[in-house]
Design an enzyme around this catalytic site. Structure first.
Site: not given
Ligand code: NAD
Length: 371
Positions: A109-110, A149, A229, A308
């Site tokens: 999740l975010p 994260t 992390k 973030k």
């Molecule tokens: P994203 O915003 O693309 O995906 C998050 C998903 O969670 C979305 O599909 C959203 O609809 C869903 N969501 C949000 N609230 C929700 C709820 N209450 N119930 C159900 N689903 C819900 O984010 P991401 O890029 O996939 O990143 C996810 C995590 O991974 C973050 O914490 C980010 O910091 C971490 N991360 C991301 C990357 C990257 O390159 N994108 C790399 C390492 C770590």
């Protein structure tokens, strides 16, 4: 399966434009739930599903997904039910629905508010585990693996609530944030930094993590995966800005980007931000790398996510009185980028473009003349 369990199973499912496949037998221990099919989550879920199904022909193996964004679920079900037509691949209408069915739950999740919402608020995982354990199966066992994260303190607090969910059930929650980005998530080569009080839970999670990544490190107690992390991303943000300034300085004085990058990458300034994700367009020409800078910073790790993570780092540092002068400056720069419509969804190397644009600004020129 008990008749009441079958009922719970049916009520949890949600109709989708994509038909779910096999149906029939449900076995909690063989059911995997996945919540959060975003940029990272959908790639991780694809790998987890595909490799689980390939390794196990048992019809009871079930994969259940949930996301608040309807289209993500539809896309996931459509793609995967056609790839695995005879398997149980379904959607649940809430995190509680996932918890009623699944022996293993992965969440991606975010950040902190979404993790609190999914785990402990109305129709959340906690509610699902409690109602399932008390009404159907006092011995229910579920391991929640949160790959988000988020704030380590929120993760520890949430895990404590899950562990105490029901005195009869065996529930645990561990933090397993990742590094490797969307490319690593797609390739199944992520690194997981795991915080788990229980070594047994880490060992139980490992086979699942190994289907989504190539490395899992047990960092110690709950919250420690996130500390690792966040510390890494603090350094990453600082090093990206350092490389940005060095590349700006050199190219502003006429050095070709690839010459300067070639020198840095065979000298003491070399780091991931200079060698693999160099923020200056054209700097890695002639190498095996193709950084987001060469695609107007599309793809990669969004500046808003770096903002973030740096905010989390600053809060976490404050708790122990750790001085972070560079971190604070870096966090304030990314806070500005993360709140800017033009830059927020671009790769965090976009700091180069933003600073380059600032060169033309009046206040920057005046500052230069004073120097
Ligand atoms: P994203 O915003 O693309 O995906 C998050 C998903 O969670 C979305 O599909 C959203 O609809 C869903 N969501 C949000 N609230 C929700 C709820 N209450 N119930 C159900 N689903 C819900 O984010 P991401 O890029 O996939 O990143 C996810 C995590 O991974 C973050 O914490 C980010 O910091 C971490 N991360 C991301 C990357 C990257 O390159 N994108 C790399 C390492 C770590």
């Amino acid at each position: 399966m008990l008749p009441s369990a079958r009922l719970a199973f049916r009520h949890t499912l949600r109709r989708s434009t994509a038909s779910s496949s096999a149906g029939g037998v449900h076995d909690r221990s063989k059911t995997i739930g996945f919540i959060g099919l975003g940029a990272m989550g959908k790639e991780m879920a694809n790998n987890l599903l595909t490799k689980t199904m390939a390794a196990n022909s048992d019809a009871a193996v079930t994969f259940v997904v949930h996301d608040t964004f309807e289209q993500s679920i539809t896309r996931f079900l459509t793609a995967n039910t056609s790839l695995h037509p005879k398997r149980n691949i379904i959607a649940a209408s809430s995190p509680a629905g996932i918890a009623k069915l699944s022996g293993t739950i992965v969440t991606m999740l975010p950040s902190s508010p979404q993790v609190e919402q999914v785990y402990t608020q109305e129709n959340g995982i906690l509610e699902g585990l409690e109602s399932y354990a008390s009404s159907n199966d006092p011995q229910a066992s579920t391991l929640c693996i949160d790959c988000t994260t988020l704030d380590p303190a929120v993760a520890v607090e949430t895990a404590a609530k899950i562990k105490n969910a029901n005195s009869h059930g065996v529930f645990d929650m561990i933090d397993a944030p990742v590094s490797g980005g969307v490319v690593g998530a797609n390739a199944g080569t992520l690194s997981f930094m795991v915080g788990s009080d229980s070594t047994e839970s880490f060992q139980r999670a490992e086979p699942y993590l190994s289907l989504m990544g190539s490395r899992s490190i047990h960092c110690g107690k709950n919250g420690n995966g996130l500390i690792a992390k966040i510390a890494n991303n603090l350094l990453l943000g600082i090093s990206m800005l350092g490389v940005t300034e060095a590349m700006l300085l050199g190219t502003a004085h006429g050095l070709p980007p690839s010459v300067l990058a070639g020198i840095i990458n065979t000298s003491t300034g070399k780091c991931w931000s200079s060698e693999v994700n160099n923020p200056c367009p054209g700097a890695l020409e002639g190498t095996k790398y193709s950084p987001p800078a060469d695609r107007d910073y599309e793809g990669g790790f969004a500046a808003r996510l770096m903002a973030k993570d740096l905010k989390l780092a600053m809060n976490t540092a404050k708790l122990e009185g750790v001085p972070t002068p560079l971190g604070q400056l870096t966090a304030s720069i990314y806070e500005a980028l993360g709140g800017n419509d033009e830059y927020m969804n671009k790769d965090f190397a976009v700091a180069f473009k933003a600073l380059q644009a600032a060169v033309g600004r009046e206040e920057f020129r005046q500052g230069r003349e004073k120097v």
